[in-house]
Design a protein around this motif. Structure first.
Motif, mmCIF file in Angstrom:
data_model
loop_
_atom_site.group_PDB
_atom_site.id
_atom_site.type_symbol
_atom_site.label_atom_id
_atom_site.label_comp_id
_atom_site.label_asym_id
_atom_site.label_seq_id
_atom_site.Cartn_x
_atom_site.Cartn_y
_atom_site.Cartn_z
ATOM 1 N N MET A 144 39.368 -0.312 -58.693
ATOM 2 C CA MET A 144 39.391 0.329 -57.353
ATOM 3 C C MET A 144 40.047 1.707 -57.435
ATOM 4 N N SER A 145 39.406 2.701 -56.802
ATOM 5 C CA SER A 145 40.013 4.030 -56.854
ATOM 6 C C SER A 145 41.188 4.094 -55.875
ATOM 7 N N ARG A 146 42.111 4.962 -56.175
ATOM 8 C CA ARG A 146 43.275 5.110 -55.294
ATOM 9 C C ARG A 146 42.856 5.910 -54.060
ATOM 10 N N THR A 147 43.583 5.698 -52.971
ATOM 11 C CA THR A 147 43.194 6.314 -51.700
ATOM 12 C C THR A 147 44.251 7.306 -51.232
ATOM 13 N N TYR A 148 43.803 8.263 -50.415
ATOM 14 C CA TYR A 148 44.755 9.254 -49.887
ATOM 15 C C TYR A 148 44.499 9.534 -48.413
ATOM 16 N N PRO A 162 46.495 6.483 -42.129
ATOM 17 C CA PRO A 162 47.532 6.520 -43.174
ATOM 18 C C PRO A 162 47.886 5.115 -43.661
ATOM 19 N N ASP A 163 47.676 4.119 -42.805
ATOM 20 C CA ASP A 163 48.059 2.750 -43.185
ATOM 21 C C ASP A 163 47.258 2.220 -44.367
ATOM 22 N N GLU A 164 46.088 2.798 -44.609
ATOM 23 C CA GLU A 164 45.262 2.315 -45.729
ATOM 24 C C GLU A 164 45.491 3.108 -47.015
ATOM 25 N N ALA A 165 46.337 4.160 -46.939
ATOM 26 C CA ALA A 165 46.408 5.090 -48.078
ATOM 27 C C ALA A 165 47.454 4.694 -49.113
ATOM 28 N N ASP A 166 47.144 4.996 -50.377
ATOM 29 C CA ASP A 166 48.138 4.837 -51.450
ATOM 30 C C ASP A 166 49.022 6.083 -51.533
ATOM 31 N N VAL A 167 48.428 7.231 -51.184
ATOM 32 C CA VAL A 167 49.159 8.498 -51.234
ATOM 33 C C VAL A 167 49.026 9.180 -49.873
ATOM 34 N N ILE A 168 50.162 9.519 -49.281
ATOM 35 C CA ILE A 168 50.156 10.201 -47.978
ATOM 36 C C ILE A 168 50.732 11.596 -48.185
ATOM 37 N N LEU A 169 49.941 12.609 -47.822
ATOM 38 C CA LEU A 169 50.427 13.986 -47.967
ATOM 39 C C LEU A 169 50.514 14.625 -46.583
ATOM 40 N N VAL A 170 51.654 15.245 -46.307
ATOM 41 C CA VAL A 170 51.824 15.922 -45.020
ATOM 42 C C VAL A 170 51.976 17.414 -45.321
ATOM 43 N N ASN A 171 50.989 18.183 -44.849
ATOM 44 C CA ASN A 171 50.984 19.623 -45.115
ATOM 45 C C ASN A 171 51.683 20.335 -43.964
ATOM 46 N N THR A 172 52.775 21.017 -44.269
ATOM 47 C CA THR A 172 53.706 21.421 -43.212
ATOM 48 C C THR A 172 53.805 22.928 -42.975
ATOM 49 N N CYS A 173 54.407 23.262 -41.822
ATOM 50 C CA CYS A 173 54.601 24.646 -41.406
ATOM 51 C C CYS A 173 56.090 24.895 -41.221
ATOM 52 N N ALA A 174 56.557 26.074 -41.624
ATOM 53 C CA ALA A 174 57.991 26.368 -41.540
ATOM 54 C C ALA A 174 58.282 27.519 -40.583
ATOM 55 N N ILE A 175 57.247 27.914 -39.826
ATOM 56 C CA ILE A 175 57.354 29.158 -39.068
ATOM 57 C C ILE A 175 58.419 29.081 -37.976
ATOM 58 N N ARG A 176 58.566 27.903 -37.371
ATOM 59 C CA ARG A 176 59.592 27.755 -36.334
ATOM 60 C C ARG A 176 60.314 26.427 -36.523
#
Ligand code: SAM
Ligand code: SF4
Length: 436
Positions: A1-5, A37-51
């Motif tokens: 099974m392939s990993r999920t994201y 996200p509940d089904e994922a093996d890898v969770i990535l959160v792409n974030t902002c730092a502007i404020r």
């Protein structure tokens, strides 16, 4: 099974585009995307730092995602993007459930970073790499109708409030041949709308190429029907560029031209490198050569040293330019930026900044609503882009970047249709097609 994201995105279009890049890198490595996200093996959160506000929201969300890990140990959580770059290891100290902190120049190595984190635990990769040009990486694009094309990363301006030059590094421009080849390929696949992306996109330079030349070349790629770019810096809006915009049919009559303030005193303290007059001269040039152009902007209120008369000048500028819409922000001090070192006595009280923000929003909305109301009853060509979140409607955009909602079937997505505008909420239009 392939990993999920699962990839979740906050912030600007560059982040939206970067997330498509991360998804592409993971897909190429055999990962599979999942719809929660509940089904994922890898969770990535792409974030902002502007404020600060944006950062706190994201931290709250990452804490919430920790529930997935609690349910399924072995799941990895990664924080990516500008906040990762800004906070580095401190992020893991604050939130020990974060397994990976990944800056924008490390996305190519995502599979290796994930492997390392699952093997050895926490990984921090926030090295800014001037040699990373992102070439050869295939994006996993969310839309088959329109595409974001990053042509530049980083920023060489140093506006005194802004964290971007520190989180994204110095300006790096892509080779024009690679940009044109990518766009040609996507156009061949049926995508017709393209938006060139960069922090100061029109400062683009590569060998003998400037941005005007690149824009013209892209506009002439067969299959490119609508071409946009964001965000330009006012200083790099040249007559040559405006002429290309006016002459090339594919270039849309809309420009998001951040002004930040209408006061010369504040502009100087912000190190924006233009005066109000120089800015409005660009607006005049744009309107002279492209009379139906829509203009939008970014404005900050409550910058250190902003007095009531400075704020009045901003309101006055908004009334003078009559923007079609504007993103309005309260100044948020960002550690390490020059504005945080200004005399504390000049800092604007939060309640004063809040009051100015509300007054500004009201002015912006009134103008936008008045302009949009004047368009009701007219017919516009609309590119139907996606299904709207509510009301079982399709959502599209006019050439001037105004959102239009119409009833219709999914088969219409990707089509250009003549739409009669029947109403407006002030910001968005409703309408119906007058030809099929
Ligand atoms: N590179 C683009 C430019 O120069 O216009 C966009 C930079 S930023 C992602 C988008 C907007 O956020 C800026 O135009 C500015 O109005 C706002 N912004 C940036 N730093 C800020 C700060 N410290 N506080 C409040 N607003 C800020
Ligand atoms: Fe930030 Fe100014 Fe660069 Fe825009 S031009 S990214 S506001 S430093």
């Amino acid at each position: 099974m392939s990993r999920t994201y699962w990839v979740e995105t906050y912030g600007c279009q560059m982040n939206v585009s970067d997330s498509e890049l991360m998804e592409g890198v993971l897909t190429a490595d055999g990962y599979r995307s999942v719809s929660t996200p509940d089904e994922a093996d890898v969770i990535l959160v792409n974030t902002c730092a502007i404020r600060d506000h944006a950062e706190r929201r994201v931290l709250g969300r990452v804490a919430e995602l920790n529930r997935v890990k609690k349910n399924r140990p072995g799941v990895l959580i990664g924080v990516c993007g500008c906040m990762a770059q800004r906070l580095g290891e401190r992020l893991m100290e604050q939130a020990d459930y974060v397994d990976m902190v990944i800056g924008p120049d490390a996305y190519r190595s995502l599979p290796q970073i994930i492997d390392e984190a699952s093997r050895d635990g926490g990984v921090v990769d926030i090295e800014l790499n001037p040699a990373e040009n992102y070439e050869g990486l295939e994006m996993r694009r969310a839309s088959r109708v329109s595409a974001w094309i990053p042509i530049q990363r980083g920023c060489n301006y140093r506006c005194t409030y802004c964290i971007v030059p520190y989180t994204r590094g110095d300006e790096k421009n892509r080779e024009p041949g690679a940009i044109l080849a990518e766009i040609q390929k996507l156009a061949d696949e049926g995508i017709t709308e393209f938006t060139l992306l960069g922090q100061t996109v029109n400062s683009y330079r590569f060998d003998g190429w400037n941005f005007a030349r690149l824009l013209r070349a892209v506009a002439r790629v067969p299959g490119v029907r609508r071409l946009r770019y964001t965000s330009p810096h006012p200083n790099d809006v040249t007559r040559e560029l405006v002429e290309v915009m006016a002459e090339e049919e594919a270039v849309c009559a809309h420009l998001h031209l951040p002004v930040q303030s209408g006061s010369n005193r504040v502009l100087k303290r912000m190190a924006r490198r233009y005066t109000r007059k120089e800015y409005t001269q660009r607006v005049e040039l744009l309107r002279e050569l492209i009379p139906h152009i829509a203009l939008t902007t970014d404005i900050i209120v409550g910058f250190p040293g902003e007095k009531e008369e400075d704020f009045r000048e901003t309101l006055d500028l908004v009334n003078e330019v009559e923007y079609d819409s504007a993103f309005t922000f309260k100044y948020s001090p960002r550690d390490g930026t020059p504005s945080t070192r200004m005399d504390p006595e000049t800092f604007v009280a939060p309640e004063v900044a809040q009051r100015r923000l509300e007054e500004l929003i009201k002015a912006v909305r009134e103008i936008a609503a008045r302009k949009n109301l004047a368009e009701v009853g007219s017919t516009r060509e609309v590119l139907l882009e996606k299904r709207a979140r509510r009301g079982n409607l399709l959502q599209g955009k006019t050439e001037t970047n105004k959102a239009v909602l119409i009833p219709g079937p999914d088969e219409w997505l990707g089509r250009y249709m003549k739409i009669a505008l029947t109403g407006t909420t002030g910001a968005t239009f409703t309408g119906y097609p007058i030809e099929r």
